[in-house]
Design a protein around this motif. Sequence first.
Motif, PDB file in Angstrom:
ATOM      1  N   GLY A  41       0.815  -1.215   0.000  1.00 20.65           N
ATOM      2  CA  GLY A  41       0.000   0.000   0.000  1.00 20.65           C
ATOM      3  C   GLY A  41       0.847   1.263   0.000  1.00 20.65           C
ATOM      4  N   VAL A  42       2.099   1.107   0.459  1.00 20.54           N
ATOM      5  CA  VAL A  42       3.015   2.261   0.483  1.00 20.54           C
ATOM      6  C   VAL A  42       3.204   2.840  -0.918  1.00 20.54           C
ATOM      7  CG1 VAL A  42       5.294   3.062   1.266  1.00 20.54           C
ATOM      8  CG2 VAL A  42       4.163   1.216   2.487  1.00 20.54           C
ATOM      9  N   GLU A  43       2.894   2.051  -1.933  1.00 19.44           N
ATOM     10  CA  GLU A  43       2.949   2.562  -3.319  1.00 19.44           C
ATOM     11  C   GLU A  43       2.196   3.878  -3.492  1.00 19.44           C
ATOM     12  OE1 GLU A  43       3.130  -1.785  -5.592  1.00 19.44           O
ATOM     13  OE2 GLU A  43       1.274  -0.648  -5.581  1.00 19.44           O
ATOM     14  N   MET A  44       1.291   4.170  -2.590  1.00 17.71           N
ATOM     15  CA  MET A  44       0.513   5.421  -2.730  1.00 17.71           C
ATOM     16  C   MET A  44       1.409   6.661  -2.706  1.00 17.71           C
ATOM     17  SD  MET A  44      -1.427   5.942   0.975  1.00 17.71           S
ATOM     18  CE  MET A  44      -2.666   4.712   0.656  1.00 17.71           C
ATOM     19  N   ILE A  45       2.644   6.524  -2.218  1.00 17.03           N
ATOM     20  CA  ILE A  45       3.548   7.683  -2.262  1.00 17.03           C
ATOM     21  C   ILE A  45       3.831   8.108  -3.707  1.00 17.03           C
ATOM     22  CG2 ILE A  45       4.610   7.198  -0.005  1.00 17.03           C
ATOM     23  CD1 ILE A  45       7.104   6.158  -1.453  1.00 17.03           C
ATOM     24  N   MET A  46       3.655   7.181  -4.648  1.00 16.91           N
ATOM     25  CA  MET A  46       3.884   7.540  -6.062  1.00 16.91           C
ATOM     26  C   MET A  46       2.794   8.472  -6.584  1.00 16.91           C
ATOM     27  SD  MET A  46       5.493   4.115  -7.773  1.00 16.91           S
ATOM     28  CE  MET A  46       4.205   2.966  -7.327  1.00 16.91           C
ATOM     29  N   TRP A  47       1.619   8.441  -5.937  1.00 15.46           N
ATOM     30  CA  TRP A  47       0.559   9.377  -6.326  1.00 15.46           C
ATOM     31  C   TRP A  47       0.976  10.807  -5.991  1.00 15.46           C
ATOM     32  CZ3 TRP A  47      -5.211   7.820  -6.168  1.00 15.46           C
ATOM     33  CH2 TRP A  47      -5.368   6.485  -6.562  1.00 15.46           C
ATOM     34  N   LEU A  48       1.840  10.949  -4.985  1.00 17.18           N
ATOM     35  CA  LEU A  48       2.272  12.292  -4.596  1.00 17.18           C
ATOM     36  C   LEU A  48       3.158  12.915  -5.668  1.00 17.18           C
ATOM     37  CD1 LEU A  48       3.071  12.076  -0.773  1.00 17.18           C
ATOM     38  CD2 LEU A  48       0.974  12.824  -1.904  1.00 17.18           C
ATOM     39  N   ILE A  49       3.843  12.097  -6.453  1.00 17.68           N
ATOM     40  CA  ILE A  49       4.652  12.636  -7.557  1.00 17.68           C
ATOM     41  C   ILE A  49       3.712  13.278  -8.579  1.00 17.68           C
ATOM     42  CG2 ILE A  49       6.276  12.068  -9.407  1.00 17.68           C
ATOM     43  CD1 ILE A  49       7.359   9.815  -7.573  1.00 17.68           C
ATOM     44  N   MET A  50       2.652  12.549  -8.902  1.00 16.59           N
ATOM     45  CA  MET A  50       1.621  13.105  -9.799  1.00 16.59           C
ATOM     46  C   MET A  50       1.049  14.393  -9.218  1.00 16.59           C
ATOM     47  SD  MET A  50      -1.989  13.269  -9.819  1.00 16.59           S
ATOM     48  CE  MET A  50      -2.635  11.876  -8.874  1.00 16.59           C
ATOM     49  N   ARG A  51       0.679  14.329  -7.940  1.00 18.56           N
ATOM     50  CA  ARG A  51       0.027  15.482  -7.305  1.00 18.56           C
ATOM     51  C   ARG A  51       0.968  16.691  -7.250  1.00 18.56           C
ATOM     52  NH1 ARG A  51      -1.394  19.294  -6.459  1.00 18.56           N
ATOM     53  NH2 ARG A  51      -2.766  20.260  -4.929  1.00 18.56           N
ATOM     54  N   GLY A  52       2.240  16.445  -6.915  1.00 19.65           N
ATOM     55  CA  GLY A  52       3.207  17.534  -6.823  1.00 19.65           C
ATOM     56  C   GLY A  52       3.414  18.221  -8.162  1.00 19.65           C
TER      57      GLY A  52
END
Lengths: 282, 121
Positions: free
Chosen positions: A239-250
């Motif tokens: 589930g830690v993969e969700m940190i990759m969504w922050l790249i998109m968001r940033g």
Amino acid sequence: MARLIGGVGSSHVPAIGNAIEQGLISDPYWAPFFDGYKPVWNWMEEKKPDVAILVYNDHGLNFFLDTMPTFAIGAAAEYQNADEGWGLKPLDPFQGDPEFSWHIIDSLIHDEFDITMCQEMLVDHGFTVPMSLMWPKQEQRDQVKVIPLCVNVVQYPFPTARRCLKLGEAIGKAVASYDKDLDVVILGTGGLSHQLDGERAGHTNREFDTEFLEKLKDEPEWLLKYSNYELAEIVGPQGVEMIMWLIMRGALGDNIRELSRNYHIPISNTAAGVILFENEAV
Amino acid sequence: MKSLAGKKPIPGTMVFEGRMAMKGYALNKMCFSFNKAENRDAFKADEDGYCTKYGLTDEQRDAVKKRNVLALLNLGGNIYYLAKLTGMFGLNMQDIGAQQAGISLEEFKAKLLAAGETKNG
């Protein structure tokens, strides 16, 4: 100049690839999941982006544990998919945009992101499943050039959530400074909560995922208060993969609107999420 | 992210960090080779010989023989690499999830479906 017109967060579970291949989009198990993609399909059809920057993780196709870059980016004219060993049928190659890749690399390195550059890069289901999800037909995928950005969320220590958010901001700057008339989308993939290994396999966390989706637009920093180890406990190690969504968001900056969101448990062992943001500034 | 040394273990959960990556290097390297069909064929023709070629320990070879995913994880296997091994045994991610959780496949699937129906799944 190139314009970042929007971004999507999406899961990338291999079973989704099989479901698309087998035509199960309206199947009762799958419909609550795929229905969440209809607004994304309509948006992509309307916007017809020229390039997709796809943030994902490799699961042991291109990278082995001998050399594990924290962040790696493709700079190839073409990216091949290949046999991962357990039966997912490889997709046709994807067309790259090496000139744009090199511009992003140059911009990132001068922005102090020392990214690994790859002129050959096999892309696995972490990349191909989101491509099939955004553009289910081959002729649609043929219209979009791709830039794969691979993140280590396999072998600890992973990059911090904060680093991911900042990398996204740097990618946003890189896109905005590219002197070509291109519409660009960025996809952050993986997650949401799931656990594949250990006696707690099958763990999901609806409450946390829901809060993550709720805060992603206006308060993405919310996730930064958790270390990756704490996240592994809360949303499962994968589930830690969700940190990759922050790249998109940033990458998207602060002038965005949320167009759609969906959340569904389960897809295979995973809580699957999708969210679509549009950049209001372009 | 600071070192994981001294961190409180997460119950029922593997965290694949440096020590585990070292412990499981040969095992994961063998599994990485299974991306190629000819290597899968070679393994199927002589499982133990293939394990020996990659320098697996006796414990790892035994866990391969027993298709014991939890043991393989404890011996340094990474789940994504192990999936390439268990795929050859006809076990997908849900099969090995059930095996690790110690429940039947049907119970495992039911548990996930139930998580989809509750607010705190």
